[in-house]
Design an enzyme around this catalytic site. Structure first.
Site, PDB file in Angstrom:
ATOM      1  N   GLU A 209       2.379  -5.374   3.448  1.00 29.31           N
ATOM      2  CA  GLU A 209       1.847  -6.872   3.463  1.00 29.31           C
ATOM      3  C   GLU A 209       1.335  -7.141   5.113  1.00 29.31           C
ATOM      4  O   GLU A 209       1.792  -6.467   5.939  1.00 29.31           O
ATOM      5  CB  GLU A 209       3.070  -7.976   3.256  1.00 29.31           C
ATOM      6  CG  GLU A 209       2.576  -9.288   3.276  1.00 29.31           C
ATOM      7  CD  GLU A 209       1.616  -9.841   2.028  1.00 29.31           C
ATOM      8  OE1 GLU A 209       0.592  -9.011   2.370  1.00 29.31           O
ATOM      9  OE2 GLU A 209       1.745 -10.547   1.319  1.00 29.31           O
TER      10      GLU A 209
ATOM     11  N   HIS B 145       4.578  -8.141  -6.741  1.00 27.60           N
ATOM     12  CA  HIS B 145       6.452  -8.012  -6.844  1.00 27.60           C
ATOM     13  C   HIS B 145       6.963  -9.464  -7.605  1.00 27.60           C
ATOM     14  O   HIS B 145       6.227 -10.521  -7.358  1.00 27.60           O
ATOM     15  CB  HIS B 145       6.863  -7.872  -5.476  1.00 27.60           C
ATOM     16  CG  HIS B 145       6.730  -8.838  -4.581  1.00 27.60           C
ATOM     17  ND1 HIS B 145       7.268 -10.110  -4.613  1.00 27.60           N
ATOM     18  CD2 HIS B 145       5.769  -8.956  -3.602  1.00 27.60           C
ATOM     19  CE1 HIS B 145       6.902 -11.024  -3.527  1.00 27.60           C
ATOM     20  NE2 HIS B 145       5.977 -10.300  -2.820  1.00 27.60           N
TER      21      HIS B 145
END
Length: 430
Positions: A304, A230
């Site tokens: 994550e 990202h």
């Protein structure tokens, strides 16, 4: 530098708000009267459509500016704010032009049309109008300055690159990447050939190079997987521990990085795009995948690592408050133990689950957009490396990595952490 930019932008908006509010209030309170031949004439802003237009625009801009000052700086919203700023500047200019034209007639008159000046009779009114117009001019000037500064900050970080760096980047590019640069020192273009392997000495076969990620279950066809991290997030920028928190969002720079990724792989055909559902990755995926037909697929296995109480803390604070845990996380992540679990070891299991789901789903080329730690786990598990090698791999914001898989689910890495597109207009054609 980013903090200074935000403060400067905030001050410009605050000054613009003060100017537009002043212009609105002063114009609305402008009124006076004159007595001529026993007749009373009243002068006020509402007598002129141009002055009313001026007041309406200044009031709307004041409200807009007030809202923007308290708007959370979510990266996905700011491109729209920049566009609205341009519209606002144009509205301010048009209202100023209309009001100035009428004010000029009121002060000087127009001998050709037979219009007499009125400021000699209604001094107070004309003085108020003059002050309102001055405030309006200042507001318009501040907005144009704000737009110029925004354009500078948008273009400067990503396009102003050391020519030597661009040369080095382009010189190291392999077949399958088109490299373009505005620098006169760099003039290299690489196009994809029909037989890359023959021309570059690439591997034709990599059977048993790594362990099967599908537990030896055959997949329909060989597969290429593109991994993307990202864009820059708010907690990246603030040096905070992110983990699986959803509170860290894309910054303006992160949005631009996502746009650069989108352009860099725009010519690639993907069968599917998988993304972490966590905000910063989700926003990046939505930008990169826009315009594609297939819907985004969000996988929990791409989330994550969960870092519990460390999440949201600045790194320096976490180091001071939890020195043992933080040191282990940084220096021996495989043995980082918190709340009864080993987050990095669990991440390896999560990565294997993600690989199975991605590889066993039909399609020859898929895109995966997620976070740094899970990307490390995905890369390491594909290469047969254990969690003790967690920090052997680094992936930058917007970095692109590519894997090839044979029908047995065995991996071969093709590219790791490509970032040339962050500095110039690279287009990948692998």
């Amino acid at each position: 530098m980013t903090k200074i930019r935000k403060i400067f932008t905030f001050l410009l908006r605050l000054l613009a708000l003060a100017a537009t509010l002043s212009a609105t209030i002063v114009m609305v309170t402008s009124h006076d009267s004159a007595h001529v031949l026993n007749l009373t004439f009243k002068a006020k802003y509402s007598n002129s459509p141009a002055f009313m237009y001026f007041v309406i625009v200044e009031a709307i801009v004041s409200g807009y500016n007030l809202m923007i000052l308290f708007l959370a700086s979510k990266g996905s919203l700011w491109p729209m704010v920049i566009i609205i700023d341009v519209v606002v500047a144009l509205l301010l200019t048009s209202s100023m032009s209309a009001a100035l034209a009428i004010a000029q007639v009121g002060k000087k008159g127009n001998t050709h049309a037979g219009w007499l000046p009125i400021c000699g009779q209604v001094h107070k009114f004309c003085n108020h109008v003059t002050r309102a117009l001055v405030a309006g001019i200042i507001a318009a000037a501040l907005y144009f300055l704000l737009i110029l500064y925004t354009l500078y900050t948008v273009l400067n970080p990503l396009n102003r690159t050391d020519p030597k760096l661009k040369t080095d980047l382009c010189s190291s590019v392999t077949l399958g990447i088109r490299c373009s640069s505005s620098s006169s020192d760099v003039d290299q273009t690489f196009e994809k050939s029909e037989n890359d392997a023959a021309m570059t000495g690439g591997a034709f076969d990599f059977t048993r190079a790594t362990t099967s990620l599908t537990d030896n279950k055959s997949i329909a066809s060989s597969k290429k997987v593109t991994l993307v991290r990202h864009g820059l997030s708010s907690w990246n920028e603030e040096s905070r521990v992110q983990g699986s928190s959803n509170q860290s969002v894309l910054t303006e720079t992160g949005v631009m990085q996502a746009e650069r990724c989108r352009k860099a792989i725009a010519n690639m055909d993907f069968d599917q795009c998988y993304s972490s559902p966590i905000s910063r990755a989700k926003s990046t995926a939505e930008i990169i995948w826009q315009g594609r037909e297939e819907p985004l697929v969000f996988l929990d296995s791409l989330k994550e690592a969960h870092l519990f109480f460390l999440e949201g803390m600045k790194n320096e604070d976490a180091k001071q408050r939890y020195p043992k845990e933080y040191t282990t996380w940084r220096e021996d992540p495989a043995n980082f133990y918190v709340n009864g679990i080993y987050p990095v070891r669990e991440l390896w299991g999560t990565a294997r689950e993600a690989w199975k789901e991605i590889l066993l789903t039909p399609g020859e080329h898929v895109l995966v957009i997620t976070h740094k730690s899970i990307l490390r786990a995905l890369i390491c598990t594909a290469l047969g490396l254990g969690p003790e090698r967690f920090r052997a791999i680094d992936v930058n914001n917007g970095g692109i990595s590519v894997f090839n898989f044979n029908k047995k689910g065995e991996a071969m890495i093709q590219s790791l952490n490509m970032t040339a597109h962050m500095y110039s207009d690279h287009i990948y054609l692998y």
